[in-house]
Enzyme design. Structure first.
Site, PDB file in Angstrom:
ATOM      1  CE1 TYR A 112       0.433   3.163   8.691  1.00 39.19           C
ATOM      2  CE2 TYR A 112      -0.530   5.169   9.575  1.00 39.19           C
ATOM      3  CZ  TYR A 112      -0.545   4.134   8.658  1.00 39.19           C
ATOM      4  OH  TYR A 112      -1.530   4.084   7.705  1.00 39.19           O
TER       5      TYR A 112
ATOM      6  CG  HIS B  26      -7.131   3.327   5.748  1.00 36.08           C
ATOM      7  ND1 HIS B  26      -7.288   2.014   5.350  1.00 36.08           N
ATOM      8  CD2 HIS B  26      -8.393   3.789   6.011  1.00 36.08           C
ATOM      9  CE1 HIS B  26      -8.576   1.696   5.378  1.00 36.08           C
ATOM     10  NE2 HIS B  26      -9.253   2.756   5.768  1.00 36.08           N
TER      11      HIS B  26
ATOM     12  NE  ARG C 236      -1.871   1.734   3.483  1.00 37.33           N
ATOM     13  CZ  ARG C 236      -2.025   1.808   4.803  1.00 37.33           C
ATOM     14  NH1 ARG C 236      -3.002   1.155   5.383  1.00 37.33           N
ATOM     15  NH2 ARG C 236      -1.195   2.515   5.549  1.00 37.33           N
TER      16      ARG C 236
HETATM   17  C1  LIG Z   1     -15.271  -5.858  10.130  1.00 39.77           C
HETATM   18  C2  LIG Z   1     -14.597  -4.508   9.985  1.00 39.77           C
HETATM   19  N1  LIG Z   1     -13.745  -4.074  10.937  1.00 39.77           N
HETATM   20  C3  LIG Z   1     -13.141  -2.865  10.805  1.00 39.77           C
HETATM   21  C4  LIG Z   1     -13.410  -2.060   9.735  1.00 39.77           C
HETATM   22  C5  LIG Z   1     -12.723  -0.685   9.611  1.00 39.77           C
HETATM   23  N2  LIG Z   1     -11.691  -0.749   8.587  1.00 39.77           N
HETATM   24  C6  LIG Z   1     -11.924  -0.384   7.311  1.00 39.77           C
HETATM   25  S1  LIG Z   1     -10.608  -0.633   6.306  1.00 39.77           S
HETATM   26  C7  LIG Z   1      -9.657  -1.214   7.590  1.00 39.77           C
HETATM   27  C8  LIG Z   1      -8.262  -1.697   7.335  1.00 39.77           C
HETATM   28  C9  LIG Z   1      -8.292  -2.801   6.331  1.00 39.77           C
HETATM   29  O1  LIG Z   1      -7.041  -3.333   6.115  1.00 39.77           O
HETATM   30  P1  LIG Z   1      -6.842  -4.470   5.050  1.00 39.77           P
HETATM   31  O2  LIG Z   1      -7.920  -5.505   5.185  1.00 39.77           O
HETATM   32  O3  LIG Z   1      -5.445  -4.951   5.151  1.00 39.77           O
HETATM   33  O4  LIG Z   1      -7.118  -3.749   3.654  1.00 39.77           O
HETATM   34  P2  LIG Z   1      -6.291  -2.532   3.011  1.00 39.77           P
HETATM   35  O5  LIG Z   1      -6.842  -1.267   3.604  1.00 39.77           O
HETATM   36  O6  LIG Z   1      -4.862  -2.728   3.323  1.00 39.77           O
HETATM   37  O7  LIG Z   1      -6.590  -2.599   1.561  1.00 39.77           O
HETATM   38  C10 LIG Z   1     -10.395  -1.213   8.775  1.00 39.77           C
HETATM   39  C11 LIG Z   1      -9.873  -1.659  10.074  1.00 39.77           C
HETATM   40  C12 LIG Z   1     -14.333  -2.553   8.769  1.00 39.77           C
HETATM   41  N3  LIG Z   1     -14.638  -1.863   7.663  1.00 39.77           N
HETATM   42  N4  LIG Z   1     -14.902  -3.786   8.905  1.00 39.77           N
END
Ligand SMILES: Cc1ncc(C[n+]2csc(CCOP(=O)(O)OP(=O)(O)O)c2C)c(N)n1
Ligand SMILES: [Mg+2]
Length: 334
Positions: A251, A243, A239
């Site tokens: 970080y 976010h 990434r």
């Molecule tokens: C069940 C759930 N928990 C928390 C969230 C909040 N949230 C949205 S994106 C994210 C991080 C996701 O990381 P990853 O799955 O590695 O995907 P990336 O952002 O790296 O593409 C979080 C914690 C959510 N949408 N759904």
């Protein structure tokens, strides 16, 4: 499985389109014109494009917020994306939802679900429905490294494995889940090893190499279509942004970012095309130009498009009430 020259150029086009659309969105975001957040897929374009490109007409995808490349391959246009991000009345959701939160069933795309993991049981259900309807379709969905820690990931994959459903799950290991690094996400050394727990094949791939991604995805899709059940693909990628645009990713170790910058999927694929004499620099420049022109046109026209009227907030929210005995008709925005 060999791709023609035209197909190889098409992969390039989709990756470039993915990147340019997002670059323009960043400008609009900084001008305060994007409604809501902007979640980049910088550095991950090869994973989205290479996996979706392995699908055939009639297949169904459940993308996540970072899968712009997937929906472009499925036929979304820069117009859809620009009007949607600027919440215009002419956008696919009529300004009711933002970013990539919209589906197009006629293009085989169901709307993303924000609750991470939830798409996996949904897509398993679609794969099951397809089999019951003898459609021979393949369902594909994506999940982040963070999303693999959810209960829904486990339930969906387990069900799909037991039922031998035609489902391909692409786990995008991009190192981070918001500010949580991979090593704090799971004690497993990688995501692909989790496939064994479900009794299904797992394949790990260099997610920044679009041809390798396509090859692995194509094998998984072929397995699914021929009745051999689901595959878990782990795409090793990164990434490159926070976010979302509001996250400065303070970080993230700088050296790690720099290391992955050297593996940029678009630059790598450009080199592959040039060194293999598949395309000339002039040809690629012409593709880039036509994409820039198209996206610029769509930005301009989306900026001029009207915002939704206040009354529209109440429309298309609930299905119309159906009297007893009347056939159910679902109204769909044209
Ligand atoms: C069940 C759930 N928990 C928390 C969230 C909040 N949230 C949205 S994106 C994210 C991080 C996701 O990381 P990853 O799955 O590695 O995907 P990336 O952002 O790296 O593409 C979080 C914690 C959510 N949408 N759904
Ligand atoms: Mg992640």
């Amino acid at each position: 499985m060999d791709l023609t020259r035209d197909q190889k150029l098409e992969l390039y086009r989709y990756m470039r389109l993915n990147r340019v659309v997002e670059e323009r969105l960043v400008n609009l975001y900084r001008q305060g014109k994007v409604v809501g957040g902007l979640y980049r897929s910088l550095g991950q374009e090869a994973t989205s494009v290479g996996t979706a490109y392995a699908l055939a007409k009639g297949d169904i995808v459940g993308p996540l917020i970072r899968n712009l490349g997937v929906v472009l391959v499925m036929g979304y246009t820069p117009r859809d994306v620009m009007t949607q991000y600027m919440a215009r009345a002419t956008s696919p959701s009529g300004g009711k939802d933002c970013n990539l939160h919209f589906g197009k069933p006629e293009r085989g795309v169901i709307s993303p679900i924000s609750m991470l993991g939830a798409l996996i049981p949904v897509m398993a259900g679609i794969a099951l429905a397809g089999r019951m309807q003898k459609k021979n379709l393949v369902a594909m969905t994506w999940i982040g490294d963070g999303g693999t820690s959810t209960g829904a990931f486990h339930e969906g994959l387990n069900f799909a494995a037991v039922q031998k459903l035609p489902l391909v799950v692409v786990a995008e290991n991009n190192g981070w889940a918001y500010s949580t690094p991979f090593r704090k996400q799971t004690a497993a050394p990688n995501l692909v090893s989790k496939a064994a727990a479900y009794g299904i094949p797992g394949e790990q791939v260099d997610g920044n190499d679009v041809l390798a991604v396509y090859g692995v995805a194509r094998r998984a899709v072929d397995r699914a279509r021929s009745g051999e059940g689901p595959t878990l693909i782990e795409s090793l990628t990164y990434r490159m942004k926070g976010h979302a645009e509001h996250d400065a990713q303070a970080y993230v170790p700088k050296a790690e970012l720099e290391e992955w910058r050297q593996r940029d999927p678009l630059e790598r694929y450009t080199r592959v095309l040039l060194e293999s004499a598949t395309a000339t620099a002039d040809e690629l420049a012409a593709v880039d130009r036509s994409i820039s022109e198209e996206v610029d046109r769509e930005v301009e026209s989306a900026e001029k498009a009207p915002l939704p009227s206040p009354e529209a907030a109440n429309q298309d929210v609930y299905a119309p009430r159906v009297a007893e005995g009347e056939p159910v008709v679902v109204r769909r925005r044209s």
